[in-house]
Scaffold this motif. Structure first.
Motif, PDB file in Angstrom:
ATOM      1  N   GLN A 158     -87.391 -21.246 -38.456  1.00 36.24           N
ATOM      2  CA  GLN A 158     -87.306 -22.660 -38.076  1.00 36.24           C
ATOM      3  C   GLN A 158     -87.203 -23.559 -39.305  1.00 36.24           C
ATOM      4  OE1 GLN A 158     -90.792 -22.654 -35.256  1.00 36.24           O
ATOM      5  NE2 GLN A 158     -89.525 -24.143 -34.195  1.00 36.24           N
ATOM      6  N   ARG A 200     -94.384 -20.795 -29.096  1.00 33.39           N
ATOM      7  CA  ARG A 200     -94.006 -21.851 -30.037  1.00 33.39           C
ATOM      8  C   ARG A 200     -93.462 -23.074 -29.279  1.00 33.39           C
ATOM      9  NH1 ARG A 200     -95.312 -23.423 -35.100  1.00 33.39           N
ATOM     10  NH2 ARG A 200     -93.530 -24.027 -36.369  1.00 33.39           N
ATOM     11  N   ALA A 201     -92.729 -22.824 -28.225  1.00 36.34           N
ATOM     12  CA  ALA A 201     -92.166 -23.920 -27.432  1.00 36.34           C
ATOM     13  C   ALA A 201     -93.249 -24.762 -26.770  1.00 36.34           C
ATOM     14  CB  ALA A 201     -91.220 -23.364 -26.379  1.00 36.34           C
ATOM     15  N   GLN A 202     -94.423 -24.179 -26.548  1.00 39.40           N
ATOM     16  CA  GLN A 202     -95.524 -24.898 -25.908  1.00 39.40           C
ATOM     17  C   GLN A 202     -96.382 -25.679 -26.897  1.00 39.40           C
ATOM     18  OE1 GLN A 202     -97.686 -21.821 -23.864  1.00 39.40           O
ATOM     19  NE2 GLN A 202     -95.905 -21.178 -22.676  1.00 39.40           N
ATOM     20  N   LEU A 206     -95.124 -29.474 -32.654  1.00 41.14           N
ATOM     21  CA  LEU A 206     -93.785 -29.285 -33.201  1.00 41.14           C
ATOM     22  C   LEU A 206     -93.043 -30.616 -33.291  1.00 41.14           C
ATOM     23  CD1 LEU A 206     -94.213 -26.251 -32.986  1.00 41.14           C
ATOM     24  CD2 LEU A 206     -91.976 -26.068 -31.889  1.00 41.14           C
ATOM     25  N   GLU A 210     -87.858 -29.135 -34.880  1.00 44.01           N
ATOM     26  CA  GLU A 210     -88.357 -27.769 -34.727  1.00 44.01           C
ATOM     27  C   GLU A 210     -88.145 -27.273 -33.300  1.00 44.01           C
ATOM     28  OE1 GLU A 210     -91.990 -27.577 -38.011  1.00 44.01           O
ATOM     29  OE2 GLU A 210     -92.305 -28.564 -36.077  1.00 44.01           O
ATOM     30  N   THR A 211     -88.351 -28.142 -32.353  1.00 46.81           N
ATOM     31  CA  THR A 211     -88.113 -27.770 -30.959  1.00 46.81           C
ATOM     32  C   THR A 211     -86.631 -27.528 -30.707  1.00 46.81           C
ATOM     33  OG1 THR A 211     -90.041 -29.047 -30.233  1.00 46.81           O
ATOM     34  CG2 THR A 211     -88.391 -28.498 -28.570  1.00 46.81           C
ATOM     35  N   LEU A 214     -85.360 -24.079 -32.000  1.00 45.54           N
ATOM     36  CA  LEU A 214     -86.189 -22.916 -31.696  1.00 45.54           C
ATOM     37  C   LEU A 214     -85.361 -21.718 -31.257  1.00 45.54           C
ATOM     38  CD1 LEU A 214     -89.026 -21.836 -31.590  1.00 45.54           C
ATOM     39  CD2 LEU A 214     -89.295 -22.842 -29.321  1.00 45.54           C
TER      40      LEU A 214
END
Length: 234
Positions: A158, A200-202, A206, A210-211, A214
């Motif tokens: 990322q 990581r998405a949760q 971020l 970064e989102t 991903l």
């Protein structure tokens, strides 16, 4: 111990000076440091290189953690300065994860589970004179070691995709070298990378960028691992 001046701030916490060799890490957003304290104490007793736990500060809050004040550059700073090479950085990160995953889980009854850091990247490794120390255990949990390897790889990917980060090519070299080291420990399987991507998405901490990158970061890890990038996307 009286709380002194602010030394620095991160995404989730502020760090204040204390008397003697200690600092106070105070979390924002209501994060509780109790679990982190228990894990760090367990790891220290097991010989893993974490900062020493200090005595509670006056008027301590559940969001407070008193730890040893460690001097030295982060691994990220050393890599950018060129005092540590990408290969040396990969060796260190792989070794730290390997040593962490050699320690039995503290709570889980699953014999395959280990303590996971889930945020072990170059900014969370301090190169102290007495050796590397791993900091910031807020995200710790127990589970399969492959998940920790996947999360470290995903975070590096990322950051390497951030156009504001001028050393992206060097960071991808570090990632490629690290994935090579991980092969001896079981690599980064597809299911572990998919789970790391979902976790990581949760993460509410971020940034928007970064989102946004991903899935691309997950595909980069997959391609450098020799897998099919499409297989690893959420």
């Amino acid at each position: 111990m009286d709380i002194g001046p602010l030394l620095g701030s991160g995404r989730t916490a502020d760090v204040y000076a204390l008397d003697g060799p200690w600092v106070l890490r105070r979390y924002r957003h209501g994060f509780d440091a109790t679990g982190e304290l228990a894990v760090m104490s367990y790891l220290a007793a097991s010989g893993f290189p974490v900062p020493r736990i200090g005595p509670p500060a006056e008027d301590a809050l559940p969001t407070d953690l008193v730890v040893q004040r460690i001097t030295g550059p982060t691994l990220a700073e050393a890599l950018l300065a060129g005092t540590v090479t990408e290969d040396e950085g990969a060796d260190l990160l792989a070794r730290l994860l390997r040593e962490l995953h050699a320690i039995p889980a503290r709570l889980s009854q699953d014999p395959e589970d280990r303590i996971l850091h889930l945020d072990l990247h170059p900014e969370n490794v301090i190169l102290a004179p007495e050796g590397a120390r791993v900091i910031d255990w807020l995200t710790t949990r127990e589970g399969p070691p492959a998940l920790d390897r996947a999360m470290t790889s995903l975070i590096l990917a990322q950051v390497s995709l951030d156009p504001a980060f001028t050393a992206g090519a060097r960071l991808r070299d570090l990632l490629a070298a690290l994935l090579t080291r991980f092969e001896a420990d079981g690599g980064v399987p597809g299911d572990a990378l998919a789970r790391a991507t979902a976790l990581r998405a949760q993460d509410p901490q971020l940034t928007a960028h970064e989102t946004a990158v991903l899935d691309e970061a997950s595909a980069l890890v997959a391609s450098l691992s020799g897998g099919d990038p499409a297989h690893f996307r959420r």
